[in-house]
Design a protein around this motif. Sequence first.
Motif, mmCIF file in Angstrom:
data_model
loop_
_atom_site.group_PDB
_atom_site.id
_atom_site.type_symbol
_atom_site.label_atom_id
_atom_site.label_comp_id
_atom_site.label_asym_id
_atom_site.label_seq_id
_atom_site.Cartn_x
_atom_site.Cartn_y
_atom_site.Cartn_z
ATOM 1 N N GLU A 10 0.836 -1.204 0.000
ATOM 2 C CA GLU A 10 0.000 0.000 0.000
ATOM 3 C C GLU A 10 0.872 1.255 0.000
ATOM 4 O O GLU A 10 0.599 2.216 -0.720
ATOM 5 C CB GLU A 10 -0.908 -0.020 1.227
ATOM 6 C CG GLU A 10 -2.006 1.018 1.206
ATOM 7 C CD GLU A 10 -3.185 0.606 0.349
ATOM 8 O OE1 GLU A 10 -3.983 1.489 0.009
ATOM 9 O OE2 GLU A 10 -3.303 -0.582 0.001
ATOM 10 N N SER A 15 -8.549 -3.767 9.286
ATOM 11 C CA SER A 15 -9.435 -3.977 8.138
ATOM 12 C C SER A 15 -10.111 -2.701 7.673
ATOM 13 O O SER A 15 -10.792 -2.702 6.647
ATOM 14 C CB SER A 15 -10.499 -5.020 8.492
ATOM 15 O OG SER A 15 -11.323 -4.553 9.550
ATOM 16 N N SER A 53 -6.050 4.984 5.883
ATOM 17 C CA SER A 53 -4.914 4.070 5.769
ATOM 18 C C SER A 53 -3.887 4.336 6.856
ATOM 19 O O SER A 53 -3.314 3.401 7.427
ATOM 20 C CB SER A 53 -4.262 4.210 4.383
ATOM 21 O OG SER A 53 -5.149 3.821 3.361
ATOM 22 N N GLY A 59 -5.352 -1.981 -4.516
ATOM 23 C CA GLY A 59 -6.658 -2.291 -3.957
ATOM 24 C C GLY A 59 -6.881 -3.756 -3.646
ATOM 25 O O GLY A 59 -6.995 -4.155 -2.481
ATOM 26 N N THR A 117 -6.090 -5.941 0.024
ATOM 27 C CA THR A 117 -7.343 -6.382 0.642
ATOM 28 C C THR A 117 -7.320 -7.873 0.931
ATOM 29 O O THR A 117 -7.653 -8.318 2.046
ATOM 30 C CB THR A 117 -8.525 -6.044 -0.276
ATOM 31 O OG1 THR A 117 -8.645 -4.628 -0.393
ATOM 32 C CG2 THR A 117 -9.819 -6.623 0.275
ATOM 33 N N CYS A 118 -6.941 -8.664 -0.059
ATOM 34 C CA CYS A 118 -6.907 -10.122 0.121
ATOM 35 C C CYS A 118 -5.913 -10.523 1.209
ATOM 36 O O CYS A 118 -6.222 -11.375 2.056
ATOM 37 C CB CYS A 118 -6.549 -10.803 -1.199
ATOM 38 S SG CYS A 118 -7.809 -10.650 -2.478
ATOM 39 N N ILE A 160 -10.211 -0.242 -1.965
ATOM 40 C CA ILE A 160 -10.994 -0.613 -3.151
ATOM 41 C C ILE A 160 -11.655 0.627 -3.754
ATOM 42 O O ILE A 160 -11.712 0.801 -4.979
ATOM 43 C CB ILE A 160 -12.045 -1.665 -2.778
ATOM 44 C CG1 ILE A 160 -11.347 -2.945 -2.294
ATOM 45 C CG2 ILE A 160 -12.952 -1.964 -3.959
ATOM 46 C CD1 ILE A 160 -12.303 -4.000 -1.785
ATOM 47 N N VAL A 191 -9.517 -1.640 4.069
ATOM 48 C CA VAL A 191 -9.942 -2.517 2.979
ATOM 49 C C VAL A 191 -10.972 -1.859 2.064
ATOM 50 O O VAL A 191 -10.741 -1.733 0.850
ATOM 51 C CB VAL A 191 -10.465 -3.859 3.541
ATOM 52 C CG1 VAL A 191 -11.158 -4.656 2.439
ATOM 53 C CG2 VAL A 191 -9.320 -4.664 4.137
ATOM 54 N N PRO A 192 -12.126 -1.409 2.567
ATOM 55 C CA PRO A 192 -13.096 -0.809 1.643
ATOM 56 C C PRO A 192 -12.593 0.483 1.013
ATOM 57 O O PRO A 192 -12.930 0.783 -0.143
ATOM 58 C CB PRO A 192 -14.321 -0.550 2.538
ATOM 59 C CG PRO A 192 -13.784 -0.481 3.923
ATOM 60 C CD PRO A 192 -12.624 -1.421 3.958
#
Length: 501
Positions: A297, A350, A375, A459, A463-464, A357, A353-354
């Motif tokens: 990131e 987490s 972040s 993204g 996330t994964c 994306i 994460v959204p």
Amino acid sequence: MAVSPGGTPDPAIEPLQSQPAAHTPEPGSDSRAGRLSFCTKVCYGIGGVPNQVASSATAFYLQLFLLDVAQIPAAQVSLVLFGGKVSGAAADPLAGFFINRSRRTGSGRLMPWVLGCTPFIALAYFFLWFLPPFTSLRGLWYMTFYCLFQALATFFQVPYTALTMFLTPSPRERDSATAYRLTMEMVGTLMGAAVHGLIVSGAHTSHRCEDAALPGRIPVSPDATRLYFIAATVVTVTYPVCIALLRLGVKEQPEPSGPASSQDLSFLAGLVLTVRHPPYRKLVISFLFISAAVQMEQSYLVLFCTHASRLQDHVQSLVLTILVSAVLSTPLWEWVLQRFGKRMSAFGISAMVPFAILLAALPTAPVAYVVSFVSGVSIAVSLLLPWSMLPDVVDDFQMQHQHGPGMETIFYSSYVFFTKLSSASALGISMLSLEFAGYKAGACKQAEEVVVTLKVLIGAMPTCMILIGLCILMVGPAPKVPSQGTSCQQSLRRRTSYSIA
């Protein structure tokens, strides 16, 4: 932090931790002889600034420099990043091994290592941003100096952080000195991104491509080369200045004699024992994914803003937003850890994460600033949480196996090794994906496949990896935590043996 997981916690030297009897005064029993002056604490904290400044600058801007200024292929950039991170990981146990066997001099046993590494690490950092006149071997040039920089930074940081134990026999004063060090390292992290970014920002504005008739490679701008040269010089100068203050203001105390551990183990034998401990295994595997996600990131934000969106002019502000929000949210996460527990705090990771994306799907300036702020908040807890959970894992291991305090060094150094190796693999493989997508070094406009790849790297991939890491972390029972009196001395040694780099 560059905000990196940089920083990097470093192992204390083994004999330093095998003498617990010498550092066991009662809490609160600070004698005047053991008190440190304000000047000493400040000078000690200043000593950690150069490494944080340099690490922060390389974390955010090195990939962009190698691709668009040095203009070496993405495949070679992948090798440079992977080789440098691996050399830094391998240097962790080597630093402990060699420093452990060094003799005490008039300046102490740790201070000569800090002083001796300073000129070499400063030169390695400077030449890392230097543009050599030849083009065919530039990949080898940057591989050499990035590996040297990472390895020397480790050989600098290990004795510097371990020096905490030899400032004073007072636990309270050591804690205070550690707080000064952590504060100054946070300042250094912000300085690295701010100063370096402000100087080189003129080399990557949207105006540089306005006169380019074709989307192919454009010549390297003399202004870009000059700006990176100035930025490298400014950061390089911080090394002799800050280390001179460290040497003038800090005196390493003689090593006290104490009983050796009755159960000394070699590093390899201790490593086998630690990886067989289920809570440690779970912690390491989960943060292999999480730390690699955070590293991606950070590393691809600047590239994404430059080539996959029209945010080139916002890069510096976005980087500072991440770092400032991370620093300001750290006390909040400390309170959350104490109030709601460590597992509950893990869900804070987490939060990015959204938003990650969303940035890939809608790369506009308002969205980018919101994503940067969130972040930074998530990165803060991702850096804080493993160093809060690792002491519990070590205490759980000690209760079951009853090994000597030298095992703490193995736990910390092996964790650093594994996470650095994970980051190296993630950066190396992801950079290869840009090569396969057809990234053209130095080009003003990249192919659509490159833009899609950068969106995936900023993204989908983080996330994964974050979701996988959190799932692993939440499976199974938490390690048992002994009473405060049982682990007080062990926790003291651990707190004074790592940094936030």
